[in-house]
Design an enzyme around this catalytic site. Structure first.
Site, mmCIF file in Angstrom:
data_model
loop_
_atom_site.group_PDB
_atom_site.id
_atom_site.type_symbol
_atom_site.label_atom_id
_atom_site.label_comp_id
_atom_site.label_asym_id
_atom_site.label_seq_id
_atom_site.Cartn_x
_atom_site.Cartn_y
_atom_site.Cartn_z
ATOM 1 N N HIS A 87 -11.534 49.746 46.447
ATOM 2 C CA HIS A 87 -11.376 48.644 47.416
ATOM 3 C C HIS A 87 -10.486 49.196 48.525
ATOM 4 O O HIS A 87 -9.263 49.284 48.385
ATOM 5 C CB HIS A 87 -10.736 47.437 46.729
ATOM 6 C CG HIS A 87 -10.463 46.299 47.661
ATOM 7 N ND1 HIS A 87 -11.149 45.103 47.622
ATOM 8 C CD2 HIS A 87 -9.570 46.164 48.682
ATOM 9 C CE1 HIS A 87 -10.697 44.301 48.572
ATOM 10 N NE2 HIS A 87 -9.730 44.919 49.227
ATOM 11 N N ASN A 134 -8.406 30.152 50.922
ATOM 12 C CA ASN A 134 -7.400 31.218 50.848
ATOM 13 C C ASN A 134 -6.284 30.865 51.837
ATOM 14 O O ASN A 134 -6.440 31.037 53.047
ATOM 15 C CB ASN A 134 -8.047 32.561 51.213
ATOM 16 C CG ASN A 134 -7.069 33.719 51.091
ATOM 17 O OD1 ASN A 134 -5.878 33.531 50.836
ATOM 18 N ND2 ASN A 134 -7.565 34.927 51.289
ATOM 19 N N ARG A 189 1.281 50.351 54.271
ATOM 20 C CA ARG A 189 2.099 50.509 53.061
ATOM 21 C C ARG A 189 2.015 51.950 52.573
ATOM 22 O O ARG A 189 0.965 52.594 52.680
ATOM 23 C CB ARG A 189 1.602 49.596 51.936
ATOM 24 C CG ARG A 189 1.790 48.144 52.237
ATOM 25 C CD ARG A 189 1.353 47.308 51.044
ATOM 26 N NE ARG A 189 0.775 46.065 51.498
ATOM 27 C CZ ARG A 189 -0.248 45.458 50.912
ATOM 28 N NH1 ARG A 189 -0.815 45.984 49.842
ATOM 29 N NH2 ARG A 189 -0.694 44.335 51.388
ATOM 30 N N GLU A 246 -15.177 37.966 47.660
ATOM 31 C CA GLU A 246 -14.205 37.278 46.811
ATOM 32 C C GLU A 246 -14.436 35.764 46.841
ATOM 33 O O GLU A 246 -14.217 35.081 45.850
ATOM 34 C CB GLU A 246 -12.785 37.604 47.306
ATOM 35 C CG GLU A 246 -12.412 39.047 47.000
ATOM 36 C CD GLU A 246 -11.319 39.598 47.901
ATOM 37 O OE1 GLU A 246 -11.612 39.872 49.082
ATOM 38 O OE2 GLU A 246 -10.186 39.753 47.433
ATOM 39 N N GLY A 251 -5.036 46.736 52.902
ATOM 40 C CA GLY A 251 -4.435 47.089 51.616
ATOM 41 C C GLY A 251 -5.534 47.778 50.828
ATOM 42 O O GLY A 251 -6.705 47.603 51.155
ATOM 43 N N HIS A 310 -6.146 42.547 44.004
ATOM 44 C CA HIS A 310 -7.544 42.619 44.455
ATOM 45 C C HIS A 310 -8.521 42.426 43.288
ATOM 46 O O HIS A 310 -9.663 42.886 43.339
ATOM 47 C CB HIS A 310 -7.906 43.982 45.103
ATOM 48 C CG HIS A 310 -7.156 44.320 46.347
ATOM 49 N ND1 HIS A 310 -6.632 45.580 46.561
ATOM 50 C CD2 HIS A 310 -6.844 43.590 47.429
ATOM 51 C CE1 HIS A 310 -6.043 45.608 47.735
ATOM 52 N NE2 HIS A 310 -6.132 44.411 48.292
HETATM 53 P P1 AMP Z 1 -9.846 44.404 55.000
HETATM 54 O O1 AMP Z 1 -8.407 44.421 54.596
HETATM 55 O O2 AMP Z 1 -10.790 44.598 53.876
HETATM 56 O O3 AMP Z 1 -10.194 43.204 55.861
HETATM 57 O O4 AMP Z 1 -10.054 45.682 55.953
HETATM 58 C C1 AMP Z 1 -9.522 45.717 57.237
HETATM 59 C C2 AMP Z 1 -9.472 47.139 57.723
HETATM 60 O O5 AMP Z 1 -10.760 47.756 57.669
HETATM 61 C C3 AMP Z 1 -9.058 47.284 59.173
HETATM 62 O O6 AMP Z 1 -7.664 47.252 59.332
HETATM 63 C C4 AMP Z 1 -9.637 48.638 59.534
HETATM 64 O O7 AMP Z 1 -8.674 49.629 59.206
HETATM 65 C C5 AMP Z 1 -10.831 48.809 58.617
HETATM 66 N N1 AMP Z 1 -12.116 48.732 59.327
HETATM 67 C C6 AMP Z 1 -12.787 47.639 59.693
HETATM 68 N N2 AMP Z 1 -13.916 47.976 60.356
HETATM 69 C C7 AMP Z 1 -13.957 49.329 60.415
HETATM 70 C C8 AMP Z 1 -14.867 50.294 60.974
HETATM 71 N N3 AMP Z 1 -15.970 49.925 61.595
HETATM 72 N N4 AMP Z 1 -14.560 51.599 60.820
HETATM 73 C C9 AMP Z 1 -13.426 51.979 60.193
HETATM 74 N N5 AMP Z 1 -12.542 51.119 59.643
HETATM 75 C C10 AMP Z 1 -12.792 49.810 59.753
#
Ligand code: AMP
Length: 395
Positions: free
Chosen positions: A203, A7, A236, A381, A207, A177
């Site tokens: 998801h 990626n 966003r 993914e 994002g 996604h």
């Molecule tokens: P992703 O884009 O799927 O990598 O998700 C990242 C986002 O997940 C982060 O910016 C957080 O807002 C959220 N996140 C990650 N760990 C936690 C947690 N333990 N509790 C709440 N939100 C989380």
């Protein structure tokens, strides 16, 4: 057979090496600050985490280091053992309905789609070119985030704007996604042990998007022409009334680019909470009853619930609702707010199971007598990219 799942971002390159078809992860890592001072990379192998500094003016140097590490760590004895490299590609337009072997024509198509994904597609091309140069004998495969949504019908992907905009300028819903929505909906069908099923996938990451999947085919999704449509996200705005933009331009003199940056990078949870785009930071403030943190969560949950309700009707009911990605996998608080709001449809959250399901755990979070079961399914993914690459490399 060894397969790499790659990626490439504008200043980063993430990878995982698999032994296929066993889907065993051999090593994974990320190269960061490519083209920027202070480059470094981290590797994870056999539970050990290694971090090293490295000067990487371009993606070529990152892939060169990757090759060196694979050889030195005996992941491969010769580069020829890497038979396939799968690349995550954000935008495949309306043409690519599934993953394909990369040819010069495919690279050109990805490049030509750059105006629709300016932050991503040019970076993917850099990643592809670097891999072609450093690992020339591997088959390269493009796996598109948009592909899974190509089953969406015309009456759902068209906007009610002049047909000419679609015909001449490709203005339509694409959805993103897709690889994650596909993985999670397939896994949910497995858990349900039902070939024919209606599944709603949420998801929820930095994002976020919600999709409706019938019998393995996507019928609708919340992101649109760009990833800025749909639910409220970390930074966003999601769906807004487009008229705000010309109004603000006239009223404030801001340029279209300035407004675009604000809607992409300074809106969403960050704008409402005035704390952060990261749910962890905002949730920490909820415990001290911070009004803006609480309000941001309400706006977020409203937008997710709106899409779940819409897709529940669109699908004529649901066999499962699934939560995935950073927030969906790790925030029992957000899941509780969403499922409780859906109690009018007969959903019943199991609070203990909901609290338990975090940090990579997969499982049910609703009670036995809930009208629709809700699952947490950690997305993967990379393995989807490895599977498609394995299948295409074997053809
Ligand atoms: P992703 O884009 O799927 O990598 O998700 C990242 C986002 O997940 C982060 O910016 C957080 O807002 C959220 N996140 C990650 N760990 C936690 C947690 N333990 N509790 C709440 N939100 C989380």
């Amino acid at each position: 057979m060894k397969i790499l799942s790659v990626n490439a971002g504008s200043s980063s390159l993430k990878f995982q090496a698999y032994e296929m078809p066993e889907e065993k992860i051999l090593i994974k890592g990320v190269f960061e600050r490519i083209g920027i001072d202070g480059g470094f990379y981290t590797l994870k192998i056999n539970g050990e985490k290694i971090e090293k500094k490295a000067d990487m003016p371009t993606h070529d140097e990152a892939v060169k280091i990757l090759v060196k590490e694979l050889l030195e760590r005996n992941i491969v004895k010769s580069l020829d053992e890497i038979e396939g490299i799968g690349h995550r590609i954000v935008h495949g337009g309306a043409h690519y309905k599934e993953s394909v072997i990369i040819t010069e024509k495919v690279v050109k198509d990805i490049e030509d789609l750059s105006p629709l994904a300016p932050l991503h597609n040019p970076a993917h091309v850099m990643g592809i070119r670097a891999c072609m140069k450093e690992i020339p004998n591997a088959i390269e495969v493009a796996c598109f985030d948009t592909a899974f949504h190509q089953t969406i019908e015309e009456d759902r992907y068209l906007y009610a704007v002049p047909n000419e905009w679609y015909e001449k300028y490709d203005i339509r819903k694409y959805g993103f996604h897709g690889t994650s929505h596909k993985y999670v909906s397939e896994r949910a069908a497995e858990l349900l042990d039902k070939k024919y099923s209606n599944i709603i996938v949420c998801h929820l990451g930095n994002g976020g998007s919600v999709s409706a999947v019938r019998d393995g085919r996507c019928v609708d999704t919340s992101m649109g022409f760009t990833p800025n449509a749909g639910i409220v996200m970390g930074s966003r705005c999601g769906d807004i009334d487009y008229s705000i933009i010309p109004y603000l331009m006239k009223k404030t003199g801001m340029s279209i680019d300035e407004i675009d940056t604000i809607l992409n990078k300074k809106s969403g949870m960050l704008a409402i909470s005035e704390i952060s785009s990261d749910f962890r930071d905002i949730e920490a403030k909820i415990s001290v009853r911070d009004h803006k943190a609480i309000l941001a969560h309400y706006l977020y949950v409203n937008s997710v619930v709106d899409y779940i309700a819409k897709y529940y009707v669109e699908l004529g009911g649901a066999d499962a609702i699934c939560f995935t990605a950073g927030v969906g996998e790790n925030s029992p608080h957000v899941r509780r707010m969403i499922v409780d709001r859906l109690s009018c449809l007969g959903l019943k959250l199991d609070r203990d199971k909901n609290e338990e399901m975090r940090f990579g755990k997969e499982g049910l979070i609703t009670k036995e007598d809930s009208s629709v079961p809700c699952y947490v399914i950690p997305t993967d993914e990379e393995v989807m990219i490895a599977r498609d690459t394995y299948n295409l490399s074997n053809q």
